[in-house]
Motif scaffolding. Structure first.
Motif, PDB file in Angstrom:
ATOM      1  N   CYS A 142      39.264  69.187 -65.688  1.00  0.00           N
ATOM      2  CA  CYS A 142      39.170  68.133 -66.616  1.00  0.00           C
ATOM      3  C   CYS A 142      39.834  66.825 -66.268  1.00  0.00           C
ATOM      4  CB  CYS A 142      40.103  68.661 -67.912  1.00  0.00           C
ATOM      5  SG  CYS A 142      40.303  67.588 -69.306  1.00  0.00           S
ATOM      6  N   SER A 143      39.135  65.695 -66.420  1.00  0.00           N
ATOM      7  CA  SER A 143      39.724  64.543 -66.065  1.00  0.00           C
ATOM      8  C   SER A 143      40.911  63.874 -66.754  1.00  0.00           C
ATOM      9  CB  SER A 143      38.609  63.204 -65.970  1.00  0.00           C
ATOM     10  OG  SER A 143      38.296  63.248 -67.307  1.00  0.00           O
ATOM     11  N   ILE A 174      25.842  65.142 -67.365  1.00  0.00           N
ATOM     12  CA  ILE A 174      27.188  65.052 -66.836  1.00  0.00           C
ATOM     13  C   ILE A 174      28.153  66.022 -67.384  1.00  0.00           C
ATOM     14  CG2 ILE A 174      29.353  63.277 -67.097  1.00  0.00           C
ATOM     15  CD1 ILE A 174      27.085  60.875 -67.137  1.00  0.00           C
ATOM     16  N   PRO A 175      28.750  66.770 -66.750  1.00  0.00           N
ATOM     17  CA  PRO A 175      29.921  67.916 -67.082  1.00  0.00           C
ATOM     18  C   PRO A 175      30.853  67.474 -68.085  1.00  0.00           C
ATOM     19  CG  PRO A 175      30.083  67.493 -65.030  1.00  0.00           C
ATOM     20  CD  PRO A 175      29.000  66.596 -65.119  1.00  0.00           C
ATOM     21  N   SER A 176      31.183  68.355 -69.186  1.00  0.00           N
ATOM     22  CA  SER A 176      32.335  67.789 -70.031  1.00  0.00           C
ATOM     23  C   SER A 176      33.290  68.961 -69.946  1.00  0.00           C
ATOM     24  CB  SER A 176      31.907  67.709 -71.553  1.00  0.00           C
ATOM     25  OG  SER A 176      31.126  66.564 -71.364  1.00  0.00           O
ATOM     26  N   CYS A 177      34.390  68.607 -70.469  1.00  0.00           N
ATOM     27  CA  CYS A 177      35.538  69.833 -70.393  1.00  0.00           C
ATOM     28  C   CYS A 177      35.335  70.642 -71.763  1.00  0.00           C
ATOM     29  CB  CYS A 177      36.820  68.997 -70.542  1.00  0.00           C
ATOM     30  SG  CYS A 177      38.219  70.344 -70.889  1.00  0.00           S
ATOM     31  N   PRO A 178      35.285  71.992 -71.579  1.00  0.00           N
ATOM     32  CA  PRO A 178      34.926  72.926 -72.767  1.00  0.00           C
ATOM     33  C   PRO A 178      36.345  72.956 -73.793  1.00  0.00           C
ATOM     34  CG  PRO A 178      35.612  74.120 -70.885  1.00  0.00           C
ATOM     35  CD  PRO A 178      35.471  72.706 -70.422  1.00  0.00           C
ATOM     36  N   LYS A 179      37.533  72.339 -73.440  1.00  0.00           N
ATOM     37  CA  LYS A 179      38.429  72.352 -74.096  1.00  0.00           C
ATOM     38  C   LYS A 179      38.564  71.018 -74.928  1.00  0.00           C
ATOM     39  CE  LYS A 179      40.198  76.350 -72.243  1.00  0.00           C
ATOM     40  NZ  LYS A 179      40.335  77.433 -72.936  1.00  0.00           N
ATOM     41  N   CYS A 180      38.679  69.921 -74.317  1.00  0.00           N
ATOM     42  CA  CYS A 180      38.905  68.585 -75.046  1.00  0.00           C
ATOM     43  C   CYS A 180      37.594  67.581 -74.926  1.00  0.00           C
ATOM     44  CB  CYS A 180      40.229  67.943 -74.437  1.00  0.00           C
ATOM     45  SG  CYS A 180      39.692  67.250 -72.682  1.00  0.00           S
ATOM     46  N   ASN A 181      36.586  68.061 -74.536  1.00  0.00           N
ATOM     47  CA  ASN A 181      35.225  67.446 -74.353  1.00  0.00           C
ATOM     48  C   ASN A 181      35.522  65.986 -73.350  1.00  0.00           C
ATOM     49  OD1 ASN A 181      32.390  67.471 -75.130  1.00  0.00           O
ATOM     50  ND2 ASN A 181      32.780  65.758 -76.414  1.00  0.00           N
ATOM     51  N   ALA A 182      36.527  65.931 -72.618  1.00  0.00           N
ATOM     52  CA  ALA A 182      36.498  64.896 -71.662  1.00  0.00           C
ATOM     53  C   ALA A 182      35.550  64.969 -70.635  1.00  0.00           C
ATOM     54  CB  ALA A 182      38.061  64.512 -71.403  1.00  0.00           C
ATOM     55  N   LYS A 183      35.321  64.170 -69.761  1.00  0.00           N
ATOM     56  CA  LYS A 183      34.163  64.218 -68.635  1.00  0.00           C
ATOM     57  C   LYS A 183      35.161  65.051 -67.494  1.00  0.00           C
ATOM     58  CE  LYS A 183      31.196  61.911 -70.719  1.00  0.00           C
ATOM     59  NZ  LYS A 183      30.202  62.769 -71.394  1.00  0.00           N
ATOM     60  N   LEU A 184      34.383  65.880 -66.774  1.00  0.00           N
ATOM     61  CA  LEU A 184      34.812  66.542 -65.540  1.00  0.00           C
ATOM     62  C   LEU A 184      34.757  65.817 -64.468  1.00  0.00           C
ATOM     63  CD1 LEU A 184      33.641  70.383 -66.053  1.00  0.00           C
ATOM     64  CD2 LEU A 184      35.705  69.423 -66.977  1.00  0.00           C
TER      65      LEU A 184
END
Length: 295
Positions: A142-143, A174-184
């Motif tokens: 997670c970024s 573009i992949p996103s964090c499964p917890k907070c939806n921020a970019k990976l």
């Protein structure tokens, strides 16, 4: 104080005899070892795979490029997906990594590396004996550092390589964090941000520290291979300290560049300056011949 039995006829003979005589080996691997196997971040390998990015940004090498602050996420992943494919997914086995593994198979050892490529996996090391301190290119985090898990999706990475156009990947890839939806982003240590350190990272760290504690005394080699001075706090400086604390230990550095060695461990230090791959492959051959004769 223990007496070491080793010769100094050549770098390969010195390395072979040191490893044969050692009670344990702690190996620190930097970018110079992968470069010796041809996995360079400069020159034709860089120019062939990133001509469009080089033309746009005027980069000198792949490391500079991998740390670049890209203007968009689409461009970030266009570069990083190509980078991961080249330096992890498709990177072939390295001769020096295989030879080193074979040399160490009869000696207790542990590896710490500041590299993030696939070299140890590809050479089929026991990964319980390898500590990736700086992350791995194939892993994502997670970024925003919202949690400490890492993720891997080679299929998605290859799709980004195949479907990118004009140095941009399609937004829906573009992949996103499964917890907070921020970019990976790539799980690679950054000087400013650090990196996500997953439970697996701490398992590796605990095994490494246990090995160090088990081998505080005796004829221990702290073998530094291709380590520069970009991040000396992770391998170089600790190896100096461990050597100083054990008067029976040897600090062995393999590098064609010359770096200062502290005065208090100079008598315990050996510098091998020949080509890394050549030295390791020849040393492995010497040990195999000696084992064959003894059998």
């Amino acid at each position: 104080m223990s007496t070491w039995n080793y010769n100094t006829h050549s770098d390969s003979e010195t390395l072979a005899s040191l490893i044969k005589d050692a009670d344990a080996v702690v190996v620190g691997v930097g970018a110079g070892m992968s470069a010796s196997d041809g996995f360079t971040y400069v020159g034709d390998r860089f120019k062939k795979n990133f001509p469009d990015f080089i033309e746009k940004y005027g980069w000198f090498d792949m490391l500079q490029a991998s740390l670049f602050d890209f203007p968009t996420t689409e461009e970030y992943w266009a570069f990083q997906s190509r980078f991961v494919k080249l330096n992890y997914i498709d990177q072939p086995v390295g001769k020096s990594y295989v030879a080193l593994k074979e040399m160490l198979e009869h000696t207790p050892y542990f590896v710490i590396t500041t590299n993030a490529d696939n070299a140890f996996y590809k050479a089929d090391y026991d990964m319980d004996k390898v500590f990736y301190y700086q992350g791995e290119y194939a892993l994502m985090q997670c970024s925003q550092f919202c949690h400490n898990e890492t993720y891997r999706d080679d299929e998605m990475m290859l799709k980004m390589v195949e479907q990118q156009q004009d140095m941009k990947v399609p937004y829906d890839l573009i992949p996103s964090c499964p917890k907070c939806n921020a970019k990976l982003e790539i799980n690679k240590r950054n000087a400013e941000k650090g990196m996500v350190e997953s439970p697996h990272f701490f398992e590796q760290k605990a095994r490494y520290e246990a090995f160090l504690n088990e081998h505080k005394s005796g004829k221990v080699i702290y073998l530094e291979i291709g380590v520069g001075y970009t991040t000396p706090q992770f391998i170089k400086h600790p190896f100096w300290r461990f050597t100083c604390q054990n008067k029976d230990a040897k600090f062995v550095t393999m590098n064609q560049k010359s770096y200062r060695i502290p005065d208090d461990i100079k008598e315990q230090s050996i510098a091998l300056t020949d080509d890394i791959q050549t030295t390791i492959v020849k040393a492995n051959h010497i040990l195999k011949e000696q084992q064959h004769v003894s059998n």
